[in-house]
Design an enzyme around this catalytic site. Structure first.
Site, PDB file in Angstrom:
ATOM      1  N   HIS A  37       0.843  -1.207   0.000  1.00 28.49           N
ATOM      2  CA  HIS A  37       0.000   0.000   0.000  1.00 28.49           C
ATOM      3  C   HIS A  37       0.877   1.255   0.000  1.00 28.49           C
ATOM      4  O   HIS A  37       0.602   2.220  -0.714  1.00 28.49           O
ATOM      5  CB  HIS A  37      -0.859   0.061   1.262  1.00 28.49           C
ATOM      6  CG  HIS A  37      -1.898  -1.009   1.370  1.00 28.49           C
ATOM      7  ND1 HIS A  37      -1.830  -1.999   2.317  1.00 28.49           N
ATOM      8  CD2 HIS A  37      -3.039  -1.229   0.666  1.00 28.49           C
ATOM      9  CE1 HIS A  37      -2.889  -2.787   2.213  1.00 28.49           C
ATOM     10  NE2 HIS A  37      -3.637  -2.358   1.202  1.00 28.49           N
ATOM     11  N   GLY A 148      -3.140  -1.500  -6.866  1.00 27.40           N
ATOM     12  CA  GLY A 148      -2.064  -2.492  -6.963  1.00 27.40           C
ATOM     13  C   GLY A 148      -2.401  -3.596  -7.955  1.00 27.40           C
ATOM     14  O   GLY A 148      -3.539  -4.073  -8.003  1.00 27.40           O
ATOM     15  N   MET A 185       2.494  -9.346  -0.963  1.00 24.63           N
ATOM     16  CA  MET A 185       2.013  -8.729   0.289  1.00 24.63           C
ATOM     17  C   MET A 185       0.512  -8.550   0.232  1.00 24.63           C
ATOM     18  O   MET A 185      -0.043  -8.174  -0.809  1.00 24.63           O
ATOM     19  CB  MET A 185       2.697  -7.383   0.506  1.00 24.63           C
ATOM     20  CG  MET A 185       4.112  -7.568   0.951  1.00 24.63           C
ATOM     21  SD  MET A 185       4.793  -6.036   1.590  1.00 24.63           S
ATOM     22  CE  MET A 185       6.486  -6.560   1.816  1.00 24.63           C
TER      23      MET A 185
END
Ligand code: PAF
Length: 290
Positions: A37, A148, A185
């Protein structure tokens, strides 16, 4: 960094920045932030944002009835600290009641691209995502927004929506940030037990095996998929939802294997569902027929 909780306060803070000619960049999130993030915050800045707005909203509309809405990890003060340190300017923390007041019924349905893969396994998920992202765009009115690439199909759904509805925002897709062993992640990695955390990179390994095969000339989606399944089967604790070779534009099986491809996977490990993908860019593979 300023923290705002209501739609009114958010609009006001952004109107002030825009009145000063600032370019607004936006990073929508579900919170429980990680380096992935934070790299999107950097990406917004790199793309020229002078006011970087981050929203944290665990959006109930994108979780199915048997999914993890209630237990989705939340830690507002840790998130706020991370964003402060990373140099975000405005944090928007709306409440469910503010975002979905009683009587609100509108849902955005993006169509075909939202049906395969995640759409098939998580009915209603992309309607929930598209609806909340459109609402957030209307509130923040960003010049650019960053998402993302780990959620590749989500990126494609949002891109389609922005194009179809003439939303005046530049979309930027940030690369997936990985742990040292390849695991993408994700806030949901926090659900993994110590034992499962060691096994979790198996998803990425399976996708990498598919990529290797294509780079070495395998030209058949079924062969690549069975190779990825075989690789995943080496970790018996994993249950595969799908390991697929798709066209990155449609998320359907590729009609032409010699164009760009996406290897996409979703697996379950204990109570955790993990997703990941690798894009095959044909231009970067020298022997590819075009
Ligand atoms: O990817 C996410 O974090 C969410 O799906 C998003 C884009 C913030 C919408 O709730």
């Amino acid at each position: 960094m300023q923290t705002v909780r209501t739609i009114g306060e958010t609009r006001e803070a952004i109107a002030t920045a825009k009145a000063h000619g600032k370019r607004v960049g936006f990073v929508p999130t579900l919170g429980f932030l990680h380096d992935g993030h934070l790299s999107l915050v950097d990406e917004a800045r790199r793309a020229g944002a002078e006011l970087v707005v981050v929203s944290i909203f665990v959006n109930p509309k994108q979780f199915g009835p048997n999914e993890d809405f209630a237990r989705y990890p939340r830690d507002e003060s840790r998130d706020r600290e991370l964003l402060e340190r990373r140099g975000a300017d405005l944090l928007f923390l709306p409440s469910v009641d503010d975002m979905y007041p009683a009587g609100s019924t509108t849902l955005i349905s993006v169509g075909a691209i939202s049906r395969p893969l995640e759409g098939e396994r998580r009915p209603g998920h992309f309607e929930g995502v598209a609806t909340v992202v459109m609402k957030l765009f209307n509130i923040v009115q960003p010049d650019l927004a960053v998402f993302g690439r780990k959620d590749a199909q989500q990126c494609a759904v949002i891109e389609r929506m922005v194009r179809d509805l003439d939303v005046p925002v530049e979309l930027i897709f940030g690369e997936t940030t990985r742990e040292h062993d390849g695991l993408a992640m994700s806030s949901r990695n926090s659900y993994l037990s110590v034992e499962d955390r060691k096994l979790a990179p198996a998803l990425h390994r399976a996708l990498r095996a598919g990529e290797e095969a294509i780079v070495h000339g395998v030209e058949d989606a079924v062969a690549v998929e069975s190779l990825m399944l075989k690789m995943a089967a080496e970790t018996p604790a994993i249950t595969v939802d799908y390991l697929a070779v798709v066209d990155p534009e449609t998320f359907e099986p590729p009609l032409d294997f010699n164009r760009d491809l996406l290897l996409a996977g979703a697996v379950r490990l204990g109570k955790t569902r993990l997703i990941d993908n690798i894009r095959i860019d044909r231009k970067s593979i020298p022997h590819t027929r075009r």
